[in-house]
Design an enzyme around this catalytic site. Structure first.
Site, PDB file in Angstrom:
ATOM      1  N   HIS A  86     -45.385  45.097 -30.878  1.00 36.69           N
ATOM      2  CA  HIS A  86     -44.611  44.545 -31.819  1.00 36.69           C
ATOM      3  C   HIS A  86     -44.549  45.284 -33.078  1.00 36.69           C
ATOM      4  O   HIS A  86     -45.577  45.889 -33.663  1.00 36.69           O
ATOM      5  CB  HIS A  86     -45.137  43.062 -32.087  1.00 36.69           C
ATOM      6  CG  HIS A  86     -46.441  42.938 -32.599  1.00 36.69           C
ATOM      7  ND1 HIS A  86     -47.619  43.140 -31.555  1.00 36.69           N
ATOM      8  CD2 HIS A  86     -47.214  42.809 -33.730  1.00 36.69           C
ATOM      9  CE1 HIS A  86     -48.491  42.789 -31.901  1.00 36.69           C
ATOM     10  NE2 HIS A  86     -48.577  42.774 -33.502  1.00 36.69           N
ATOM     11  N   GLU A 113     -54.033  42.692 -32.542  1.00 32.88           N
ATOM     12  CA  GLU A 113     -54.764  41.661 -31.970  1.00 32.88           C
ATOM     13  C   GLU A 113     -53.940  41.079 -30.740  1.00 32.88           C
ATOM     14  O   GLU A 113     -54.478  40.561 -29.850  1.00 32.88           O
ATOM     15  CB  GLU A 113     -54.706  40.441 -32.894  1.00 32.88           C
ATOM     16  CG  GLU A 113     -55.523  41.225 -34.250  1.00 32.88           C
ATOM     17  CD  GLU A 113     -56.115  39.925 -35.102  1.00 32.88           C
ATOM     18  OE1 GLU A 113     -55.127  39.006 -35.397  1.00 32.88           O
ATOM     19  OE2 GLU A 113     -57.165  39.861 -36.033  1.00 32.88           O
ATOM     20  N   ASP A 142     -43.201  35.620 -38.315  1.00 31.99           N
ATOM     21  CA  ASP A 142     -44.862  35.658 -38.041  1.00 31.99           C
ATOM     22  C   ASP A 142     -45.216  34.196 -38.527  1.00 31.99           C
ATOM     23  O   ASP A 142     -45.032  33.702 -39.379  1.00 31.99           O
ATOM     24  CB  ASP A 142     -45.650  36.475 -39.072  1.00 31.99           C
ATOM     25  CG  ASP A 142     -46.983  37.040 -38.482  1.00 31.99           C
ATOM     26  OD1 ASP A 142     -47.036  38.156 -38.010  1.00 31.99           O
ATOM     27  OD2 ASP A 142     -47.780  36.083 -38.567  1.00 31.99           O
TER      28      ASP A 142
HETATM   29  P1  AMP Z   1     -51.506  42.491 -34.925  1.00 30.27           P
HETATM   30  O1  AMP Z   1     -52.422  42.571 -35.813  1.00 30.27           O
HETATM   31  O2  AMP Z   1     -50.442  43.614 -35.318  1.00 30.27           O
HETATM   32  O3  AMP Z   1     -51.553  42.485 -33.307  1.00 30.27           O
HETATM   33  O4  AMP Z   1     -50.471  41.126 -35.401  1.00 30.27           O
HETATM   34  C1  AMP Z   1     -50.134  40.139 -34.646  1.00 30.27           C
HETATM   35  C2  AMP Z   1     -49.539  39.151 -35.459  1.00 30.27           C
HETATM   36  O5  AMP Z   1     -49.050  38.104 -34.717  1.00 30.27           O
HETATM   37  C3  AMP Z   1     -50.163  38.267 -36.594  1.00 30.27           C
HETATM   38  O6  AMP Z   1     -49.524  38.889 -37.788  1.00 30.27           O
HETATM   39  C4  AMP Z   1     -50.172  37.033 -36.380  1.00 30.27           C
HETATM   40  O7  AMP Z   1     -50.187  36.048 -37.636  1.00 30.27           O
HETATM   41  C5  AMP Z   1     -48.986  36.650 -35.412  1.00 30.27           C
HETATM   42  N1  AMP Z   1     -48.768  35.648 -34.532  1.00 30.27           N
HETATM   43  C6  AMP Z   1     -49.952  35.505 -33.677  1.00 30.27           C
HETATM   44  N2  AMP Z   1     -49.325  34.175 -32.943  1.00 30.27           N
HETATM   45  C7  AMP Z   1     -48.263  34.162 -33.138  1.00 30.27           C
HETATM   46  C8  AMP Z   1     -47.302  33.133 -32.850  1.00 30.27           C
HETATM   47  N3  AMP Z   1     -47.608  32.242 -32.017  1.00 30.27           N
HETATM   48  N4  AMP Z   1     -45.897  33.341 -33.554  1.00 30.27           N
HETATM   49  C9  AMP Z   1     -45.721  33.840 -34.246  1.00 30.27           C
HETATM   50  N5  AMP Z   1     -46.591  34.901 -34.845  1.00 30.27           N
HETATM   51  C10 AMP Z   1     -47.923  34.941 -34.221  1.00 30.27           C
END
Ligand code: AMP
Length: 126
Positions: free
Chosen positions: A110, A105, A39
């Site tokens: 995932h 988000e 992450d």
């Molecule tokens: P969620 O709220 O479950 O959709 O979490 C999305 C996650 O994706 C968050 O913890 C972000 O920090 C992570 N994230 C967003 N963009 C990236 C990226 N380019 N590479 C790795 N993690 C990411």
């Protein structure tokens, strides 16, 4: 901003771009069914995301529509990554955020894999 998980899959979401190799990631594992990467904003000493290879918005979409082989492959990939990261003996946490109440988000399913320290309460007390 949390997403509406009932919307159609958006092929331009950030994890779709990572899966296509269009933007970089810190990869920890990949097979025919899934990719795992760190992450970008870790919330624990180990914070890895595991994403299935397929156009699925959320756990709801995936569990209803993905083929059995992909579901099995994804679940096995999550377990494999946890073992490879040495998390089984100390323990770890899996989390999937779905939709607005879940705080999702990124509109590509995932699983968050957290570990490396005691993780405290499952949900913050109100
Ligand atoms: P969620 O709220 O479950 O959709 O979490 C999305 C996650 O994706 C968050 O913890 C972000 O920090 C992570 N994230 C967003 N963009 C990236 C990226 N380019 N590479 C790795 N993690 C990411």
């Amino acid at each position: 901003m949390p997403i509406d998980p009932t919307l159609p899959y958006d092929r331009d979401n950030i994890f779709a771009k990572i899966l296509r190799g269009e933007i970089p990631c810190s990869k920890v594992y990949e097979d025919d069914f899934a990719m795992a990467f760190h992450d970008i904003a870790p919330q624990a000493p180990v914070h890895v995301l595991v994403v299935p290879k397929g156009d699925y918005v959320s756990w709801d979409d995936f569990s209803a529509h993905a083929p059995d082989a992909l579901i099995a492959g994804f679940v096995r990939a999550v377990g494999h990554v946890a073992r490879e990261l040495g998390l089984v003996e100390p323990g770890y946490r899996l989390l999937a955020n779905i939709g607005v109440h879940g705080g999702q988000e990124v509109p590509h399913l995932h699983v968050h894999l957290f570990g490396g320290q005691p993780l405290g309460r499952m949900i913050v007390a109100r």
